[in-house]
Design an enzyme around this catalytic site. Sequence first.
Site, PDB file in Angstrom:
ATOM      1  CE1 TYR A   1     -32.542   3.749  19.872  1.00 42.20           C
ATOM      2  CE2 TYR A   1     -33.014   3.759  17.526  1.00 42.20           C
ATOM      3  CZ  TYR A   1     -32.111   3.732  18.565  1.00 42.20           C
ATOM      4  OH  TYR A   1     -30.759   3.690  18.297  1.00 42.20           O
ATOM      5  CB  THR A   2     -37.261   2.362  24.616  1.00 48.04           C
ATOM      6  OG1 THR A   2     -37.450   1.217  23.784  1.00 48.04           O
ATOM      7  CG2 THR A   2     -38.609   2.998  24.928  1.00 48.04           C
TER       8      THR A   2
ATOM      9  CG  ASP B   1     -33.392   8.265  19.831  1.00 48.17           C
ATOM     10  OD1 ASP B   1     -32.400   9.003  19.797  1.00 48.17           O
ATOM     11  OD2 ASP B   1     -34.321   8.408  20.653  1.00 48.17           O
TER      12      ASP B   1
ATOM     13  CG  HIS C   1     -33.336  12.249  20.891  1.00 49.87           C
ATOM     14  ND1 HIS C   1     -32.952  11.368  21.871  1.00 49.87           N
ATOM     15  CD2 HIS C   1     -32.958  13.484  21.339  1.00 49.87           C
ATOM     16  CE1 HIS C   1     -32.374  12.045  22.861  1.00 49.87           C
ATOM     17  NE2 HIS C   1     -32.363  13.318  22.561  1.00 49.87           N
TER      18      HIS C   1
ATOM     19  CD  GLU D   1     -37.874   7.426  25.092  1.00 50.50           C
ATOM     20  OE1 GLU D   1     -37.643   6.500  24.279  1.00 50.50           O
ATOM     21  OE2 GLU D   1     -36.988   8.197  25.519  1.00 50.50           O
TER      22      GLU D   1
HETATM   23 ZN   LIG Z   1     -34.014   9.642  22.317  1.00 53.63          ZN
END
Ligand SMILES: [Zn+2]
Length: 276
Positions: free
Chosen positions: A46-47, A162, A152, A110
Amino acid sequence: MSLRPSAERPEGRRRPDSPLVERFIASPNHTERRGYATPDCVILHYTGMPTGAAALALLRDPASEVSAHYFVWEDGRIVQLVGEDRRAWHAGLSVWKGERDINSCSIGIEIVNPGHDGDLPPFPDVQIAAVIALLRDICGRRAIQPERVLAHSDIAPARKRDPGELFPWGRLWREGVGHWVEPSPIVEGPILKRGAEGPPVRALQAMLALYGYGAELSGVYDKQTELCVAAFQRHFRPARVDGEADVSTVETLRRLIEALNPFAPRSGEKVARSAG
Ligand SMILES: [Zn+2]
């Protein structure tokens, strides 16, 4: 924002790698892949910023030294920032199955979402549908194995959370993307947690490492083990993310390993049974 010449080519000059991409908006943040002709895994992020626009600007800023191949807006629009043949800078210090240069062997996506710092709002349906379509396309073209579509947090448990425990890995799996089993129910039973030591802890660490996590086989349930278990839970048993290896967590891990390799030892049962 000033960009290096490589990023200044007019949009559209570089053809997107996926037909699902609306626009190629180049980021200058990439290099040659090292030792990998073709990527063999996909990392989802996620951003983690208040707005998608801020995140997109960061991923294109040469000073940030971060990037990803793809960027998926809340409304499902997909832009590409880095060609799939190039090494984007999204993974950072990470490890999976012993490989530490994850940027060289992966494609990074992303997903616009403010993340834990923004109270972890749910991902819109249309955004997840776009992520699934993109993953089907990438994994199909690149022959990427389902169990190599990762979070991630899976590859950097000590640093990253994330795309978070609300990311619908189960839906992805039902729609043909990623590796997953229905989590084993949370029940009363023995729990391995911080401070535990001995063969059951080592067996748990061995199972995590066998699946791919960077778990050290120390036999001590230390902070690193706890973070690794929490990362596992975020992806595979999201109903409770506490870093404690309860029966449900261990059993879910055992069934995941078994689903990959039907001849794997059924060590999970032994871990759970002797954990008390
Ligand atoms: Zn990340």
